[in-house]
Scaffold this motif. Structure first.
Motif, short mmCIF file in Angstrom:
data_model
loop_
_atom_site.label_atom_id
_atom_site.label_comp_id
_atom_site.label_asym_id
_atom_site.label_seq_id
_atom_site.Cartn_x
_atom_site.Cartn_y
_atom_site.Cartn_z
N GLU A 66 0.84 -1.20 0.00
CA GLU A 66 0.00 0.00 0.00
C GLU A 66 0.87 1.25 0.00
N ARG A 67 1.92 1.24 0.78
CA ARG A 67 2.83 2.39 0.83
C ARG A 67 3.56 2.55 -0.51
N THR B 30 2.37 1.76 -3.53
CA THR B 30 1.49 2.19 -4.61
C THR B 30 0.79 3.51 -4.34
N GLU B 31 0.87 4.01 -3.12
CA GLU B 31 0.20 5.27 -2.76
C GLU B 31 0.68 6.45 -3.60
N ALA C 119 1.43 6.54 -6.67
CA ALA C 119 0.80 6.47 -7.99
C ALA C 119 -0.56 7.16 -7.97
N ALA C 120 -1.29 7.02 -6.89
CA ALA C 120 -2.60 7.66 -6.79
C ALA C 120 -2.46 9.19 -6.80
N ARG C 121 -1.41 9.69 -6.18
CA ARG C 121 -1.19 11.15 -6.15
C ARG C 121 -0.80 11.69 -7.52
N HIS C 122 -0.13 10.86 -8.32
CA HIS C 122 0.38 11.33 -9.61
C HIS C 122 -0.44 10.84 -10.80
N ALA C 123 -1.55 10.19 -10.55
CA ALA C 123 -2.38 9.66 -11.63
C ALA C 123 -3.02 10.79 -12.43
N THR C 124 -3.31 10.51 -13.67
CA THR C 124 -3.97 11.48 -14.52
C THR C 124 -5.39 11.70 -14.03
#
Length: 69
Positions: A12-13, A15-16, A18-23
């Motif tokens: 979880e740490r 992949t977190e 990626a959620a902040r930088h997702a389009t």
């Protein structure tokens, strides 16, 4: 990807970010099916670099085309 995730102590740490930088999920939906993807006049600069590594690159990839071996 599943096997790669097994090697992580805290997936979880990992992949977190990626959620902040997702389009963002904004804009118009793609036509179905998409005929091509285009990038026009793209540039890229590595962090800390003074000049771009890429400048003015344009590319069209048509549906079904292979772009890498």
């Amino acid at each position: 990807m599943y096997e790669e995730m097994l090697q992580l102590g805290d997936p979880e740490r990992a992949t977190e970010p990626a959620a902040r930088h997702a389009t963002p999920a904004t804009g118009a939906p793609l036509p179905s099916p998409a005929r091509s993807i285009q990038a026009e006049n793209v540039s890229f600069t590595y962090p800390g670099a003074a000049t771009p590594a890429l400048r003015g690159v344009s590319l069209t990839v048509r549906r079904g085309e292979v772009t890498a071996p």
